[in-house]
Scaffold this motif. Sequence first.
Motif, PDB file in Angstrom:
ATOM      1  N   THR A  26       0.828  -1.505   0.069  1.00  0.00           N
ATOM      2  CA  THR A  26      -0.017   0.149   0.016  1.00  0.00           C
ATOM      3  C   THR A  26       0.912   1.250   0.031  1.00  0.00           C
ATOM      4  OG1 THR A  26      -1.885  -1.155   1.271  1.00  0.00           O
ATOM      5  CG2 THR A  26      -1.895   1.113   1.264  1.00  0.00           C
ATOM      6  N   VAL A  27       0.631   2.276  -0.811  1.00  0.00           N
ATOM      7  CA  VAL A  27       1.362   3.760  -0.827  1.00  0.00           C
ATOM      8  C   VAL A  27       0.351   4.475  -0.383  1.00  0.00           C
ATOM      9  CG1 VAL A  27       2.437   5.181  -2.311  1.00  0.00           C
ATOM     10  CG2 VAL A  27       2.455   2.687  -2.754  1.00  0.00           C
ATOM     11  N   THR A  28       0.919   5.466   0.520  1.00  0.00           N
ATOM     12  CA  THR A  28       0.129   6.315   1.126  1.00  0.00           C
ATOM     13  C   THR A  28       0.374   7.758   0.720  1.00  0.00           C
ATOM     14  OG1 THR A  28       1.125   6.617   3.261  1.00  0.00           O
ATOM     15  CG2 THR A  28      -0.502   4.783   3.130  1.00  0.00           C
ATOM     16  N   VAL A  29      -0.650   8.603   0.843  1.00  0.00           N
ATOM     17  CA  VAL A  29      -0.229  10.118   0.540  1.00  0.00           C
ATOM     18  C   VAL A  29      -0.802  10.882   1.637  1.00  0.00           C
ATOM     19  CG1 VAL A  29      -0.794  12.219  -1.008  1.00  0.00           C
ATOM     20  CG2 VAL A  29      -0.360   9.929  -2.255  1.00  0.00           C
ATOM     21  N   ARG A  30      -0.125  11.504   2.380  1.00  0.00           N
ATOM     22  CA  ARG A  30      -0.356  12.168   3.594  1.00  0.00           C
ATOM     23  C   ARG A  30      -1.172  11.357   4.600  1.00  0.00           C
ATOM     24  NH1 ARG A  30      -2.088  15.534  -0.505  1.00  0.00           N
ATOM     25  NH2 ARG A  30      -0.717  17.001  -1.124  1.00  0.00           N
ATOM     26  N   GLY A  31      -0.766  10.295   4.661  1.00  0.00           N
ATOM     27  CA  GLY A  31      -1.234   9.252   5.620  1.00  0.00           C
ATOM     28  C   GLY A  31      -2.711   8.289   4.964  1.00  0.00           C
ATOM     29  N   GLU A  32      -3.028   8.837   3.795  1.00  0.00           N
ATOM     30  CA  GLU A  32      -4.336   8.312   3.300  1.00  0.00           C
ATOM     31  C   GLU A  32      -3.869   7.339   2.147  1.00  0.00           C
ATOM     32  OE1 GLU A  32      -7.661   9.080   3.499  1.00  0.00           O
ATOM     33  OE2 GLU A  32      -7.231  10.558   5.370  1.00  0.00           O
ATOM     34  N   ARG A  33      -4.433   6.205   2.059  1.00  0.00           N
ATOM     35  CA  ARG A  33      -4.355   5.065   1.130  1.00  0.00           C
ATOM     36  C   ARG A  33      -4.533   5.667  -0.344  1.00  0.00           C
ATOM     37  NH1 ARG A  33      -6.883  -0.903   0.454  1.00  0.00           N
ATOM     38  NH2 ARG A  33      -8.463   0.466  -0.599  1.00  0.00           N
ATOM     39  N   ALA A  34      -3.541   5.648  -1.018  1.00  0.00           N
ATOM     40  CA  ALA A  34      -3.578   6.191  -2.335  1.00  0.00           C
ATOM     41  C   ALA A  34      -3.421   5.014  -3.436  1.00  0.00           C
ATOM     42  CB  ALA A  34      -2.550   7.352  -2.611  1.00  0.00           C
ATOM     43  N   ALA A  35      -2.648   3.979  -3.296  1.00  0.00           N
ATOM     44  CA  ALA A  35      -2.278   2.997  -4.229  1.00  0.00           C
ATOM     45  C   ALA A  35      -1.882   1.732  -3.898  1.00  0.00           C
ATOM     46  CB  ALA A  35      -1.422   3.711  -5.355  1.00  0.00           C
ATOM     47  N   VAL A  36      -2.155   0.528  -4.411  1.00  0.00           N
ATOM     48  CA  VAL A  36      -1.699  -0.482  -4.168  1.00  0.00           C
ATOM     49  C   VAL A  36      -0.650  -1.048  -5.197  1.00  0.00           C
ATOM     50  CG1 VAL A  36      -2.396  -2.988  -3.460  1.00  0.00           C
ATOM     51  CG2 VAL A  36      -3.694  -0.964  -2.620  1.00  0.00           C
ATOM     52  N   VAL A  37       0.474  -1.541  -5.007  1.00  0.00           N
ATOM     53  CA  VAL A  37       1.288  -2.314  -5.967  1.00  0.00           C
ATOM     54  C   VAL A  37       1.114  -3.894  -5.834  1.00  0.00           C
ATOM     55  CG1 VAL A  37       3.703  -2.551  -6.894  1.00  0.00           C
ATOM     56  CG2 VAL A  37       2.727  -0.309  -5.786  1.00  0.00           C
ATOM     57  N   LEU A  38       0.881  -4.289  -6.880  1.00  0.00           N
ATOM     58  CA  LEU A  38       0.339  -5.759  -6.944  1.00  0.00           C
ATOM     59  C   LEU A  38       1.739  -6.406  -7.716  1.00  0.00           C
ATOM     60  CD1 LEU A  38      -3.299  -5.907  -7.665  1.00  0.00           C
ATOM     61  CD2 LEU A  38      -2.375  -6.152  -5.309  1.00  0.00           C
ATOM     62  N   SER A  39       1.792  -7.550  -7.361  1.00  0.00           N
ATOM     63  CA  SER A  39       2.719  -8.475  -8.314  1.00  0.00           C
ATOM     64  C   SER A  39       1.768  -8.838  -9.654  1.00  0.00           C
ATOM     65  CB  SER A  39       2.985  -9.783  -7.828  1.00  0.00           C
ATOM     66  OG  SER A  39       1.922 -10.624  -7.560  1.00  0.00           O
ATOM     67  N   ALA A  40       2.503  -8.991 -10.550  1.00  0.00           N
ATOM     68  CA  ALA A  40       1.904  -9.392 -11.826  1.00  0.00           C
ATOM     69  C   ALA A  40       0.970 -10.702 -11.868  1.00  0.00           C
ATOM     70  CB  ALA A  40       2.900  -9.777 -13.117  1.00  0.00           C
ATOM     71  N   GLU A  41       1.361 -11.623 -10.901  1.00  0.00           N
ATOM     72  CA  GLU A  41       0.615 -12.821 -10.696  1.00  0.00           C
ATOM     73  C   GLU A  41      -0.715 -12.454  -9.862  1.00  0.00           C
ATOM     74  OE1 GLU A  41       1.805 -16.279  -7.536  1.00  0.00           O
ATOM     75  OE2 GLU A  41       2.891 -16.494  -9.477  1.00  0.00           O
ATOM     76  N   ASP A  42      -0.717 -11.692  -8.991  1.00  0.00           N
ATOM     77  CA  ASP A  42      -1.674 -11.270  -8.139  1.00  0.00           C
ATOM     78  C   ASP A  42      -2.510 -10.500  -8.984  1.00  0.00           C
ATOM     79  OD1 ASP A  42      -0.967 -12.421  -5.926  1.00  0.00           O
ATOM     80  OD2 ASP A  42      -0.061 -10.478  -4.942  1.00  0.00           O
ATOM     81  N   TYR A  43      -2.238  -9.765 -10.016  1.00  0.00           N
ATOM     82  CA  TYR A  43      -3.011  -8.912 -10.808  1.00  0.00           C
ATOM     83  C   TYR A  43      -3.886  -9.901 -11.606  1.00  0.00           C
ATOM     84  CZ  TYR A  43      -4.756  -5.829 -14.369  1.00  0.00           C
ATOM     85  OH  TYR A  43      -5.614  -5.248 -15.320  1.00  0.00           O
TER      86      TYR A  43
END
Length: 81
Positions: A26-43
Motif C-alpha cells: 500500500t502506498v499512502t499520500v499524507r497518511g491516506e491510502r492512495a495506491a496498491v502495488v501488486l505482483s503481476a501474478e496477483d493482478y
Amino acid sequence: MKWQIQDAKNRFSKVVQQARANGPQTVTVRGERAAVVLSAEDYDALRAGRPTLVDDLLTGPPWDDAFVEAVNTRAKTPSPS
C-alpha cells in the motif's frame, strides 16, 4: 506493508520486490491510502474470468432487423455541420 509516497518513489524496486514476495504493498499520500502495488501474478488472479471491455461490447444485445437495416443504409460519408 505501507509505504509513504516519497519512500515508494525512492525505493520503487524494493516496493516491487516486496509485492512479489509478500503480497500487495500500500502506498499512502499524507497518511491516506492512495495506491496498491501488486505482483503481476496477483493482478492476473484478480482479472481471471472477468470479461474485458471488448468482450462486453461484442456480447451485447443482438440488433433487431430494423436497426441493422438503418445502419446498412446510412450515408457512408459524414454529413456537413
